[in-house]
Design an enzyme around this catalytic site. Structure first.
Site, PDB file in Angstrom:
ATOM      1  NE  ARG A 267      -1.450  -2.280  11.171  1.00 30.91           N
ATOM      2  CZ  ARG A 267      -2.459  -1.181  11.320  1.00 30.91           C
ATOM      3  NH1 ARG A 267      -4.306  -0.909  12.458  1.00 30.91           N
ATOM      4  NH2 ARG A 267      -1.956   0.054  10.353  1.00 30.91           N
TER       5      ARG A 267
ATOM      6  CD  GLU B  81      -8.710  -0.356  11.107  1.00 30.23           C
ATOM      7  OE1 GLU B  81      -8.082  -1.919   9.983  1.00 30.23           O
ATOM      8  OE2 GLU B  81      -8.028   0.272  10.803  1.00 30.23           O
TER       9      GLU B  81
ATOM     10  CB  SER C 268     -11.475  -3.458   8.902  1.00 21.87           C
ATOM     11  OG  SER C 268     -11.300  -2.819   9.245  1.00 21.87           O
TER      12      SER C 268
ATOM     13  NE  ARG D 205      -3.120  -2.806   2.494  1.00 21.58           N
ATOM     14  CZ  ARG D 205      -4.526  -2.333   3.452  1.00 21.58           C
ATOM     15  NH1 ARG D 205      -4.812  -1.902   4.031  1.00 21.58           N
ATOM     16  NH2 ARG D 205      -5.529  -3.275   3.088  1.00 21.58           N
TER      17      ARG D 205
ATOM     18  NE  ARG E 196      -1.499   4.739   8.714  1.00 23.05           N
ATOM     19  CZ  ARG E 196      -2.657   4.623   9.067  1.00 23.05           C
ATOM     20  NH1 ARG E 196      -2.436   4.261   7.661  1.00 23.05           N
ATOM     21  NH2 ARG E 196      -3.205   4.815   9.978  1.00 23.05           N
TER      22      ARG E 196
END
Length: 423
Positions: A390, A348, A351, A261, A276
């Site tokens: 994460r 987070e 999701s 990403r 990130r």
């Protein structure tokens, strides 16, 4: 995308739903183009019907020895007009499709209204955050001190937000992937896939990454190929342009993949450490199901992701995203947030979303309830099961010890072969 007929017949309802997502997207251009398309179709159908009738008259006239030259010339002109109208219809439909591709999904009625994350209600919590005698260190410091993470050399070899894992850091990353895949396949009933990490433009359109998020993607120069941002893209598109057997639904698929990403505009937000990264690993869960089953499947999907964190002993909470905080393609989303001691809050890690038929319309994925039934669009769902980097960060921070070591969660020890990571 949304059903064109639904948007045409309910423009006020669609615009109101978009406002709850913080969007002011007028549909005047869409409605104007749709009226034009229908007018053009009506004219074409009339001309084709007239041509068929006249063609029969010409045939009969020729059989009787009559002259049909004038009529033939007229039908050639009609044919030219039909070709011209067909071209206009194609252009109009392309313009309509481009507009529909920019309209996000409609929120489900159970989704709370709000403009940002401050309006996300907490659904439940699991586990108790650990209490430390000393100030807890952030995972990047722990990893560097233990010699299992190397951010400096990752930056040297590639650039910012790329990392080398070393030794037991590499083994933990690999162990987490195996643990999650084993859990989802053996206990949760998923079929494991190993997908391509590069997909074409149609696949990115199918799941909603394009055209909205083009700036966040890594595109291969000179090719219409993209590095995947998540395994959701290849796995959902596995059934693109197919009609599934309804008796086989629901289908549960899981896959490990590297994820890429660009995250344009994310500078300054969680850019230190593993939270990130431009490249990271993730285990994904994807479901295809009948429409009437999809919201029950969403609860099960979320529970599957929660089970990963429970077995690892990581405290977390589940929140329900409000209308303004949901992803572009989602109709309803639960976020799982894991406790990170150095941040002093939950962050987070997964999701879990129900897209209803939004992705299926874009990717043309349908099913038949029986062999004679009319095809219907499936509902698609996906959830992280979960993000690996994460998870590593959460383990390092929650299991850190006063002497600088990190205890390995019990469920990972058979995979890693050690109980403690020491310097």
């Amino acid at each position: 995308m949304l059903d064109i007929k639904f948007v045409r017949d309910n423009p006020d309802k669609v615009e109101e739903a978009l406002k709850t997502r913080g969007m002011e997207l007028g549909l005047a251009d869409f409605l104007s183009l749709e009226r034009k398309r229908r007018e053009l179709l009506g004219e074409v159908e009339t001309l084709k019907s007239n041509r068929n009738t006249v063609s029969q008259e010409i045939s009969q006239l020729k059989k009787s020895g009559g002259q049909a030259d004038a009529m033939i010339l007229e039908m050639r002109q009609v044919g030219d007009r039909i070709s011209e109208l067909d071209s206009q219809i194609k252009e109009t439909e392309t313009a309509i499709s481009e507009i529909l591709m920019t309209i996000p999904n409609m929120p489900h009625e159970s989704v709370p209204m709000g403009l940002d994350e401050s309006a996300n209600p907490e659904v439940r919590r699991w586990g108790t955050p650990p209490v430390f005698a000393q100030e807890p260190l952030p995972h990047w410091e722990i990893g560097e001190r233990l010699g299992i993470l190397d951010f400096e050399r990752g930056g040297k070899v590639t650039g910012a937000r790329f990392t080398f894992y070393r030794g037991l850091g590499s083994r933990m990353e690999r162990s987490l992937i195996s643990f999650m895949l084993d859990l989802h396949t053996s206990e949760h009933g998923y079929t494991e896939f190993f997908p391509p990490f590069i997909v074409n433009r149609d696949s990115m359109l199918g799941t909603g990454q394009l055209p909205k998020f083009a700036q966040d993607m890594f595109k291969l120069e000179g090719l219409d190929y993209y590095l995947i941002p998540t395994a959701e893209v290849p796995i959902t598109n596995y059934h693109r342009q197919e009609i599934l057997d309804g008796t086989s639904l629901p289908l549960y698929y899981t896959a490990y993949s590297a994820c890429f990403r660009a995250e344009a505009g994310a500078a300054g937000r969680d850019t230190r450490g593993l939270i990130r990264q431009h490249q990271f690993n993730k285990v994904e869960m994807v479901k295809f199901c009948r429409p009437e089953e999809s919201y029950n499947e969403l609860e099960l999907l979320t529970a599957n992701a929660e089970r990963v964190l429970q077995l690892l002993g990581l405290p977390y909470r589940v929140i329900l995203l409000c209308t303004g905080d949901m992803g572009f393609a989602s109709a309803k989303t639960y976020d799982l947030e894991v406790w990170l001691p150095s941040f002093g809050k939950y962050r987070e890690i997964s999701s879990c979303s129900n897209f209803e038929d939004f992705q299926a319309r874009r990717a043309d994925i349908k099913f038949r309830r029986d062999p004679k039934a009319k095809p219907e669009f499936v509902h698609t769902l996906n959830g992280s099961g979960v993000a690996i980097g994460r998870t590593v960060a959460a383990i390092l921070e929650n299991y850190q010890q006063p002497d600088g070591s990190v205890i390995v969660p019990e469920v990972l020890r058979p995979y890693m072969g050690v109980d403690v990571i020491k310097s």
